[in-house]
Design a protein around this motif. Structure first.
Motif, PDB file in Angstrom:
ATOM      1  N   MET A 235     -36.135 -14.175  27.020  1.00 52.82           N
ATOM      2  CA  MET A 235     -36.709 -12.872  27.320  1.00 52.82           C
ATOM      3  C   MET A 235     -35.687 -11.754  27.087  1.00 52.82           C
ATOM      4  O   MET A 235     -36.041 -10.686  26.575  1.00 52.82           O
ATOM      5  CB  MET A 235     -37.215 -12.872  28.774  1.00 52.82           C
ATOM      6  N   GLN A 236     -34.426 -11.967  27.474  1.00 51.59           N
ATOM      7  CA  GLN A 236     -33.400 -10.962  27.298  1.00 51.59           C
ATOM      8  C   GLN A 236     -33.124 -10.713  25.816  1.00 51.59           C
ATOM      9  O   GLN A 236     -32.887  -9.573  25.411  1.00 51.59           O
ATOM     10  CB  GLN A 236     -32.111 -11.380  28.003  1.00 51.59           C
ATOM     11  N   ILE A 237     -33.152 -11.762  25.026  1.00 51.38           N
ATOM     12  CA  ILE A 237     -32.938 -11.620  23.584  1.00 51.38           C
ATOM     13  C   ILE A 237     -34.084 -10.815  22.977  1.00 51.38           C
ATOM     14  O   ILE A 237     -33.872  -9.943  22.143  1.00 51.38           O
ATOM     15  CB  ILE A 237     -32.806 -12.997  22.904  1.00 51.38           C
ATOM     16  N   PHE A 238     -35.302 -11.099  23.427  1.00 55.04           N
ATOM     17  CA  PHE A 238     -36.469 -10.379  22.932  1.00 55.04           C
ATOM     18  C   PHE A 238     -36.355  -8.880  23.233  1.00 55.04           C
ATOM     19  O   PHE A 238     -36.549  -8.040  22.364  1.00 55.04           O
ATOM     20  CB  PHE A 238     -37.743 -10.970  23.548  1.00 55.04           C
ATOM     21  N   LEU A 239     -36.029  -8.539  24.490  1.00 52.02           N
ATOM     22  CA  LEU A 239     -35.885  -7.132  24.870  1.00 52.02           C
ATOM     23  C   LEU A 239     -34.685  -6.499  24.187  1.00 52.02           C
ATOM     24  O   LEU A 239     -34.727  -5.327  23.800  1.00 52.02           O
ATOM     25  CB  LEU A 239     -35.759  -7.003  26.391  1.00 52.02           C
ATOM     26  N   GLY A 240     -33.616  -7.267  24.029  1.00 54.63           N
ATOM     27  CA  GLY A 240     -32.428  -6.764  23.357  1.00 54.63           C
ATOM     28  C   GLY A 240     -32.677  -6.442  21.894  1.00 54.63           C
ATOM     29  O   GLY A 240     -32.010  -5.617  21.294  1.00 54.63           O
ATOM     30  N   THR A 241     -33.646  -7.084  21.302  1.00 52.54           N
ATOM     31  CA  THR A 241     -34.016  -6.830  19.908  1.00 52.54           C
ATOM     32  C   THR A 241     -35.108  -5.760  19.831  1.00 52.54           C
ATOM     33  O   THR A 241     -35.084  -4.902  18.964  1.00 52.54           O
ATOM     34  CB  THR A 241     -34.511  -8.130  19.240  1.00 52.54           C
ATOM     35  N   LEU A 242     -36.054  -5.815  20.740  1.00 55.92           N
ATOM     36  CA  LEU A 242     -37.191  -4.895  20.726  1.00 55.92           C
ATOM     37  C   LEU A 242     -36.770  -3.446  20.963  1.00 55.92           C
ATOM     38  O   LEU A 242     -37.212  -2.543  20.248  1.00 55.92           O
ATOM     39  CB  LEU A 242     -38.227  -5.317  21.780  1.00 55.92           C
ATOM     40  N   ILE A 243     -35.926  -3.212  21.942  1.00 53.95           N
ATOM     41  CA  ILE A 243     -35.538  -1.838  22.294  1.00 53.95           C
ATOM     42  C   ILE A 243     -34.807  -1.150  21.140  1.00 53.95           C
ATOM     43  O   ILE A 243     -35.178  -0.025  20.760  1.00 53.95           O
ATOM     44  CB  ILE A 243     -34.732  -1.824  23.611  1.00 53.95           C
ATOM     45  N   PRO A 244     -33.784  -1.756  20.514  1.00 59.58           N
ATOM     46  CA  PRO A 244     -33.160  -1.077  19.372  1.00 59.58           C
ATOM     47  C   PRO A 244     -34.120  -0.855  18.203  1.00 59.58           C
ATOM     48  O   PRO A 244     -34.043   0.165  17.515  1.00 59.58           O
ATOM     49  CB  PRO A 244     -32.017  -2.013  18.961  1.00 59.58           C
ATOM     50  N   CYS A 245     -35.037  -1.794  17.997  1.00 55.96           N
ATOM     51  CA  CYS A 245     -36.021  -1.616  16.924  1.00 55.96           C
ATOM     52  C   CYS A 245     -36.937  -0.432  17.221  1.00 55.96           C
ATOM     53  O   CYS A 245     -37.263   0.343  16.320  1.00 55.96           O
ATOM     54  CB  CYS A 245     -36.834  -2.895  16.731  1.00 55.96           C
ATOM     55  N   LEU A 246     -37.359  -0.279  18.474  1.00 60.33           N
ATOM     56  CA  LEU A 246     -38.208   0.853  18.843  1.00 60.33           C
ATOM     57  C   LEU A 246     -37.451   2.177  18.686  1.00 60.33           C
ATOM     58  O   LEU A 246     -38.014   3.160  18.192  1.00 60.33           O
ATOM     59  CB  LEU A 246     -38.698   0.702  20.282  1.00 60.33           C
ATOM     60  N   VAL A 247     -36.197   2.204  19.092  1.00 57.78           N
ATOM     61  CA  VAL A 247     -35.391   3.413  18.933  1.00 57.78           C
ATOM     62  C   VAL A 247     -35.259   3.758  17.456  1.00 57.78           C
ATOM     63  O   VAL A 247     -35.401   4.918  17.055  1.00 57.78           O
ATOM     64  CB  VAL A 247     -34.006   3.239  19.598  1.00 57.78           C
ATOM     65  N   LEU A 248     -35.012   2.773  16.628  1.00 58.38           N
ATOM     66  CA  LEU A 248     -34.888   2.998  15.187  1.00 58.38           C
ATOM     67  C   LEU A 248     -36.197   3.518  14.599  1.00 58.38           C
ATOM     68  O   LEU A 248     -36.193   4.467  13.796  1.00 58.38           O
ATOM     69  CB  LEU A 248     -34.462   1.707  14.488  1.00 58.38           C
ATOM     70  N   LEU A 249     -37.317   2.949  14.989  1.00 59.98           N
ATOM     71  CA  LEU A 249     -38.616   3.414  14.493  1.00 59.98           C
ATOM     72  C   LEU A 249     -38.886   4.862  14.908  1.00 59.98           C
ATOM     73  O   LEU A 249     -39.385   5.655  14.115  1.00 59.98           O
ATOM     74  CB  LEU A 249     -39.730   2.503  14.986  1.00 59.98           C
ATOM     75  N   ILE A 250     -38.548   5.197  16.131  1.00 58.28           N
ATOM     76  CA  ILE A 250     -38.757   6.570  16.605  1.00 58.28           C
ATOM     77  C   ILE A 250     -37.879   7.536  15.813  1.00 58.28           C
ATOM     78  O   ILE A 250     -38.336   8.607  15.397  1.00 58.28           O
ATOM     79  CB  ILE A 250     -38.480   6.677  18.119  1.00 58.28           C
ATOM     80  N   LEU A 251     -36.627   7.168  15.576  1.00 59.24           N
ATOM     81  CA  LEU A 251     -35.737   8.041  14.801  1.00 59.24           C
ATOM     82  C   LEU A 251     -36.206   8.209  13.361  1.00 59.24           C
ATOM     83  O   LEU A 251     -36.050   9.277  12.774  1.00 59.24           O
ATOM     84  CB  LEU A 251     -34.309   7.488  14.831  1.00 59.24           C
TER      85      LEU A 251
END
Length: 108
Positions: A1-17
């Motif tokens: 679960m931590q790996i999933f969130l650790g990957t998901l959050i940076p991907c979401l930030v990148l998509l928003i930027l």
């Protein structure tokens, strides 16, 4: 679960930027001329002047030349007063730039 969130959050930030872009203003020659006319007639605010002169106009070398002339005039004659932002000599110099811009527009 931590790996999933650790990957998901940076991907979401990148998509928003990638989705949110820097706003830009690309005035046409006619808009540039009208804004300069407002300054000369005393109908422009300090903010109008800043928008006219601060943003480089790399997409149009001719307008960039005119913008640079305005910056040079600002350095010598800007008073920031109301309604006229320039001294009489400054207004005369701006009028000369405006006339050159009108000639450029009619020649095109």
């Amino acid at each position: 679960m931590q790996i999933f969130l650790g990957t998901l959050i940076p991907c979401l930030v990148l998509l928003i930027l990638l989705w949110v872009r820097t706003p830009y203003h690309r005035p046409t020659r006619e808009e540039f001329k009208n804004s300069l006319g407002m300054v000369i007639t005393g109908n422009a605010t300090d903010n109008d002047w800043r928008v006219l002169t601060i943003i480089p106009l790399r997409y149009d070398p001719v307008l960039e030349e005119y913008r640079q002339r305005l910056v040079d005039i600002e350095e010598a004659y800007y008073t920031g007063g109301s309604p006229y932002l320039f001294s009489k000599k400054g207004l005369a110099a701006l009028t000369e730039v405006y006339d050159d811009l009108c000639k450029e527009s009619s020649a095109s």
